[in-house]
Scaffold this motif. Structure first.
Motif, PDB file in Angstrom:
ATOM      1  N   GLY A 166      16.253  53.477 -60.928  1.00  0.00           N
ATOM      2  CA  GLY A 166      15.322  52.521 -61.511  1.00  0.00           C
ATOM      3  C   GLY A 166      14.060  52.416 -60.675  1.00  0.00           C
ATOM      4  N   LYS A 167      13.224  51.432 -60.976  1.00  0.00           N
ATOM      5  CA  LYS A 167      11.973  51.241 -60.235  1.00  0.00           C
ATOM      6  C   LYS A 167      12.218  50.881 -58.777  1.00  0.00           C
ATOM      7  CE  LYS A 167       9.326  49.587 -64.186  1.00  0.00           C
ATOM      8  NZ  LYS A 167       8.625  48.439 -64.768  1.00  0.00           N
ATOM      9  N   LYS A 168      13.245  50.077 -58.533  1.00  0.00           N
ATOM     10  CA  LYS A 168      13.509  49.592 -57.179  1.00  0.00           C
ATOM     11  C   LYS A 168      14.714  50.253 -56.524  1.00  0.00           C
ATOM     12  CE  LYS A 168      11.492  45.103 -58.090  1.00  0.00           C
ATOM     13  NZ  LYS A 168      11.707  43.667 -58.079  1.00  0.00           N
ATOM     14  N   GLY A 169      15.229  51.313 -57.102  1.00  0.00           N
ATOM     15  CA  GLY A 169      16.371  52.013 -56.522  1.00  0.00           C
ATOM     16  C   GLY A 169      17.451  52.244 -57.566  1.00  0.00           C
ATOM     17  N   GLU A 170      18.614  52.661 -57.080  1.00  0.00           N
ATOM     18  CA  GLU A 170      19.723  52.955 -57.984  1.00  0.00           C
ATOM     19  C   GLU A 170      20.392  51.670 -58.445  1.00  0.00           C
ATOM     20  OE1 GLU A 170      22.617  56.567 -57.802  1.00  0.00           O
ATOM     21  OE2 GLU A 170      21.885  56.118 -55.796  1.00  0.00           O
ATOM     22  N   TYR A 171      20.928  51.701 -59.656  1.00  0.00           N
ATOM     23  CA  TYR A 171      21.631  50.548 -60.190  1.00  0.00           C
ATOM     24  C   TYR A 171      22.707  51.025 -61.168  1.00  0.00           C
ATOM     25  CZ  TYR A 171      19.216  51.146 -64.630  1.00  0.00           C
ATOM     26  OH  TYR A 171      18.764  51.645 -65.811  1.00  0.00           O
ATOM     27  N   GLU A 177      32.088  37.688 -72.812  1.00  0.00           N
ATOM     28  CA  GLU A 177      31.694  38.897 -72.088  1.00  0.00           C
ATOM     29  C   GLU A 177      30.247  38.764 -71.630  1.00  0.00           C
ATOM     30  OE1 GLU A 177      32.457  42.234 -74.621  1.00  0.00           O
ATOM     31  OE2 GLU A 177      34.608  42.170 -74.226  1.00  0.00           O
ATOM     32  N   HIS A 178      29.999  39.253 -70.406  1.00  0.00           N
ATOM     33  CA  HIS A 178      28.664  39.188 -69.811  1.00  0.00           C
ATOM     34  C   HIS A 178      28.358  40.533 -69.167  1.00  0.00           C
ATOM     35  CE1 HIS A 178      28.810  34.812 -70.234  1.00  0.00           C
ATOM     36  NE2 HIS A 178      30.015  34.861 -69.688  1.00  0.00           N
ATOM     37  N   THR A 179      27.085  40.910 -69.191  1.00  0.00           N
ATOM     38  CA  THR A 179      26.677  42.124 -68.479  1.00  0.00           C
ATOM     39  C   THR A 179      26.394  41.759 -67.027  1.00  0.00           C
ATOM     40  OG1 THR A 179      24.376  41.790 -69.109  1.00  0.00           O
ATOM     41  CG2 THR A 179      25.694  43.247 -70.498  1.00  0.00           C
ATOM     42  N   ILE A 180      26.690  42.702 -66.148  1.00  0.00           N
ATOM     43  CA  ILE A 180      26.518  42.489 -64.711  1.00  0.00           C
ATOM     44  C   ILE A 180      25.694  43.639 -64.158  1.00  0.00           C
ATOM     45  CG2 ILE A 180      27.700  42.133 -62.516  1.00  0.00           C
ATOM     46  CD1 ILE A 180      30.250  41.647 -64.311  1.00  0.00           C
ATOM     47  N   LEU A 181      24.695  43.310 -63.360  1.00  0.00           N
ATOM     48  CA  LEU A 181      23.861  44.314 -62.723  1.00  0.00           C
ATOM     49  C   LEU A 181      24.361  44.545 -61.302  1.00  0.00           C
ATOM     50  CD1 LEU A 181      21.274  46.077 -62.830  1.00  0.00           C
ATOM     51  CD2 LEU A 181      20.068  44.118 -61.864  1.00  0.00           C
ATOM     52  N   PHE A 182      24.572  45.804 -60.952  1.00  0.00           N
ATOM     53  CA  PHE A 182      24.981  46.191 -59.605  1.00  0.00           C
ATOM     54  C   PHE A 182      23.843  46.993 -58.982  1.00  0.00           C
ATOM     55  CE2 PHE A 182      28.892  45.836 -62.027  1.00  0.00           C
ATOM     56  CZ  PHE A 182      29.689  45.062 -61.192  1.00  0.00           C
ATOM     57  N   CYS A 183      23.226  46.483 -57.940  1.00  0.00           N
ATOM     58  CA  CYS A 183      22.130  47.184 -57.250  1.00  0.00           C
ATOM     59  C   CYS A 183      22.697  47.939 -56.056  1.00  0.00           C
ATOM     60  CB  CYS A 183      21.083  46.202 -56.773  1.00  0.00           C
ATOM     61  SG  CYS A 183      20.303  45.324 -58.122  1.00  0.00           S
ATOM     62  N   SER A 184      22.229  49.152 -55.862  1.00  0.00           N
ATOM     63  CA  SER A 184      22.790  49.984 -54.793  1.00  0.00           C
ATOM     64  C   SER A 184      22.465  49.450 -53.406  1.00  0.00           C
ATOM     65  CB  SER A 184      22.292  51.426 -54.918  1.00  0.00           C
ATOM     66  OG  SER A 184      20.891  51.469 -54.738  1.00  0.00           O
ATOM     67  N   GLU A 185      21.357  48.712 -53.249  1.00  0.00           N
ATOM     68  CA  GLU A 185      21.010  48.233 -51.910  1.00  0.00           C
ATOM     69  C   GLU A 185      21.917  47.099 -51.440  1.00  0.00           C
ATOM     70  OE1 GLU A 185      18.131  46.435 -54.885  1.00  0.00           O
ATOM     71  OE2 GLU A 185      18.511  48.475 -54.259  1.00  0.00           O
ATOM     72  N   THR A 186      22.576  46.399 -52.362  1.00  0.00           N
ATOM     73  CA  THR A 186      23.483  45.330 -51.958  1.00  0.00           C
ATOM     74  C   THR A 186      24.937  45.605 -52.321  1.00  0.00           C
ATOM     75  OG1 THR A 186      23.108  44.148 -54.034  1.00  0.00           O
ATOM     76  CG2 THR A 186      21.718  43.551 -52.154  1.00  0.00           C
ATOM     77  N   PHE A 187      25.157  46.577 -53.188  1.00  0.00           N
ATOM     78  CA  PHE A 187      26.513  46.836 -53.668  1.00  0.00           C
ATOM     79  C   PHE A 187      26.702  48.342 -53.793  1.00  0.00           C
ATOM     80  CE2 PHE A 187      30.247  46.655 -56.212  1.00  0.00           C
ATOM     81  CZ  PHE A 187      30.779  45.390 -56.021  1.00  0.00           C
ATOM     82  N   PRO A 188      27.592  48.961 -53.005  1.00  0.00           N
ATOM     83  CA  PRO A 188      27.785  50.407 -53.097  1.00  0.00           C
ATOM     84  C   PRO A 188      28.370  50.798 -54.456  1.00  0.00           C
ATOM     85  CG  PRO A 188      29.388  49.430 -51.609  1.00  0.00           C
ATOM     86  CD  PRO A 188      28.452  48.334 -52.018  1.00  0.00           C
ATOM     87  N   LEU A 189      27.673  51.662 -55.148  1.00  0.00           N
ATOM     88  CA  LEU A 189      28.051  51.997 -56.518  1.00  0.00           C
ATOM     89  C   LEU A 189      29.284  52.884 -56.602  1.00  0.00           C
ATOM     90  CD1 LEU A 189      24.487  52.579 -58.005  1.00  0.00           C
ATOM     91  CD2 LEU A 189      25.854  50.489 -58.003  1.00  0.00           C
ATOM     92  N   HIS A 190      29.632  53.575 -55.510  1.00  0.00           N
ATOM     93  CA  HIS A 190      30.788  54.473 -55.561  1.00  0.00           C
ATOM     94  C   HIS A 190      32.121  53.720 -55.625  1.00  0.00           C
ATOM     95  CE1 HIS A 190      30.337  53.667 -51.246  1.00  0.00           C
ATOM     96  NE2 HIS A 190      31.646  53.855 -51.188  1.00  0.00           N
ATOM     97  N   VAL A 191      32.116  52.408 -55.392  1.00  0.00           N
ATOM     98  CA  VAL A 191      33.369  51.643 -55.439  1.00  0.00           C
ATOM     99  C   VAL A 191      33.602  50.971 -56.786  1.00  0.00           C
ATOM    100  CG1 VAL A 191      33.336  51.184 -52.962  1.00  0.00           C
ATOM    101  CG2 VAL A 191      32.374  49.518 -54.511  1.00  0.00           C
ATOM    102  N   LEU A 192      32.673  51.107 -57.707  1.00  0.00           N
ATOM    103  CA  LEU A 192      32.803  50.392 -58.986  1.00  0.00           C
ATOM    104  C   LEU A 192      34.086  50.755 -59.735  1.00  0.00           C
ATOM    105  CD1 LEU A 192      29.172  50.316 -60.368  1.00  0.00           C
ATOM    106  CD2 LEU A 192      30.494  48.460 -59.394  1.00  0.00           C
TER     107      LEU A 192
END
Length: 146
Positions: free
Chosen positions: A24-29, A40-55
């Motif tokens: 994205g504009k500010k990094g991976e998400y 049900e709700h959508t959740i945003l995971f930003c790579s700078e605060t949350f490692p995406l490989h553990v999702l």
């Protein structure tokens, strides 16, 4: 004018990952789908605060979230989550640190053994030189006596 209502909740159960890692504009998400009280709700995971490989490892787990700018929920920083994955990672890290300590101890022991072997060789060489010196002095003294 329509009134929009945004979720004000702190925990959701992660159901699945809707959009895997993207740039994205500010990094991976990544975007996930969570459920809280049947909604049900959508959740945003930003790579700078949350490692995406553990999702994929945390699907079905309860995660902490915060509302973000009225556009849905944002996952709280990974270090503030209560996952068994974190505990497992800490245990794995502790095991690896212990292995490193063992390797360091073993290398120190080998270094000490090499040092002691070098000292022993130096002592043997010194003793041999003393014997050669004694032989030369005796030979020189015998030549002067003759």
């Amino acid at each position: 004018m329509s009134n929009e209502f945004y979720p004000v909740i702190q925990t959701v159960k992660l159901l699945r990952v809707l959009i895997p890692s993207r740039e994205g504009k500010k990094g991976e998400y990544a975007v996930g789908l969570g459920v809280h009280d049947g909604s049900e709700h959508t959740i945003l995971f930003c790579s700078e605060t949350f490692p995406l490989h553990v999702l994929n490892k945390i699907i079905g787990k309860i995660i902490r979230v915060d509302p973000s700018n009225g556009r849905g929920l944002r996952a709280v920083d990974y270090k503030h989550q209560d996952f068994e994955v974190i505990k497992e990672n800490l245990e794995d890290t502790a095991i690896e640190v212990q292995k490193l300590h063992v390797k360091q101890d073993n290398s120190e022991n080998r270094a000490v053994q090499r040092h002691e072997a070098c000292i022993k060789e130096m002592k043997e060489i010194k003793d041999e030189l003393e014997r050669v010196k004694a032989v030369i002095i005796c030979a020189y003294a015998n030549d002067e006596n003759d």
